[in-house]
Design an enzyme around this catalytic site. Structure first.
Site, PDB file in Angstrom:
ATOM      1  N   ARG A  56     -74.990 -28.032   7.484  1.00  0.00           N
ATOM      2  CA  ARG A  56     -75.126 -30.245   8.401  1.00  0.00           C
ATOM      3  C   ARG A  56     -74.630 -29.638   9.601  1.00  0.00           C
ATOM      4  NH1 ARG A  56     -73.247 -34.933   8.336  1.00  0.00           N
ATOM      5  NH2 ARG A  56     -74.153 -36.644   8.020  1.00  0.00           N
ATOM      6  N   SER A  62     -81.781 -37.388  -0.456  1.00  0.00           N
ATOM      7  CA  SER A  62     -80.415 -38.336   0.380  1.00  0.00           C
ATOM      8  C   SER A  62     -81.501 -39.871  -0.585  1.00  0.00           C
ATOM      9  CB  SER A  62     -80.393 -38.468   1.141  1.00  0.00           C
ATOM     10  OG  SER A  62     -79.258 -37.312   1.307  1.00  0.00           O
ATOM     11  N   LYS A  90     -70.381 -41.054   7.431  1.00  0.00           N
ATOM     12  CA  LYS A  90     -70.878 -41.846   8.169  1.00  0.00           C
ATOM     13  C   LYS A  90     -70.799 -42.874   7.448  1.00  0.00           C
ATOM     14  CE  LYS A  90     -75.380 -39.385   6.415  1.00  0.00           C
ATOM     15  NZ  LYS A  90     -76.860 -39.886   5.695  1.00  0.00           N
TER      16      LYS A  90
END
Length: 206
Positions: A37, A106, A135
């Site tokens: 990622r 997700s 996040k």
């Protein structure tokens, strides 16, 4: 190697330098799959790094996943692809990567989880379960929602977001099939030891 078991300690990469040595140490400590990622690099850089991480995963015989970049997942022949709600969707992703690549989605609610399962997702990532630096604007999911998702779907669940040793202990056993972890392993001075500790705690919950 059972698919559900592969999800137990799901390592997601960070944006920090010296990624490969840290990922290898984490794998040696018991990580069961690795997702690349990377939000801050070009496609060419991502492909180069993806091939390196994939080779490392092949060496240790664990699955390799790509986050979001569907076309790159096809190009590098990733084992898994993980997409979010804001992406083009699982049907588009499946058309690109084909039937051999496992796809995770997700989700943040029962409705999203059910839709992911109906659309052919192989697993869902549920969260964020706890506050997370990756996040910071995300509102943590209530554990009751996690319980409801577990009752509603039959595909595996990975708990994501702010996962630490102490946070894992707050998740009742049997609700998730694994935990996705970034900083608790990769930001540790000794990723191998961190992975060993996380694996030990996690196996009491899954």
């Amino acid at each position: 190697m059972g698919f559900i078991n592969d999800l137990r300690l799901y390592l997601v990469t960070d944006e920090q330098p010296n990624l490969l040595p840290r990922v290898e140490k984490a794998i040696q400590g018991g990580v069961t799959c690795v997702q690349l990622r990377r939000k801050k690099i070009t496609d060419d850089q991502f492909i180069e790094e993806a091939l390196q991480v994939k080779q490392l995963c092949r060496q240790y015989k664990i699955p390799f996943a790509i986050n979001d970049r569907v076309e790159i997942a096809r190009e590098v022949e990733a084992d898994w692809l993980h997409i979010g709600q804001e992406d083009k969707g699982i049907l588009y992703a499946r058309a690109i990567v084909g039937g051999m690549t496992k796809i995770g989605v997700s989700v943040h609610s029962v409705e999203e989880a059910l839709e992911a399962e109906r659309s052919g997702a192989d697993y869902v990532g549920v969260g964020a379960l706890f506050p997370t630096s990756s996040k910071p604007d995300t509102i943590p999911l209530h554990l009751n929602t996690l319980r409801s998702i577990r009752k509603a779907i039959n595909i595996p669940i990975v708990g994501i977001g702010g996962i630490t040793e102490e946070m894992i202990k707050q998740v009742p056993p049997g609700i998730v099939d694994g935990f996705a972890i970034i900083s608790s392993i990769l930001s540790d001075q000794d990723p191998k030891s961190a992975a060993i500790r996380m694996r030990s705690v996690m196996e009491q919950q899954c």
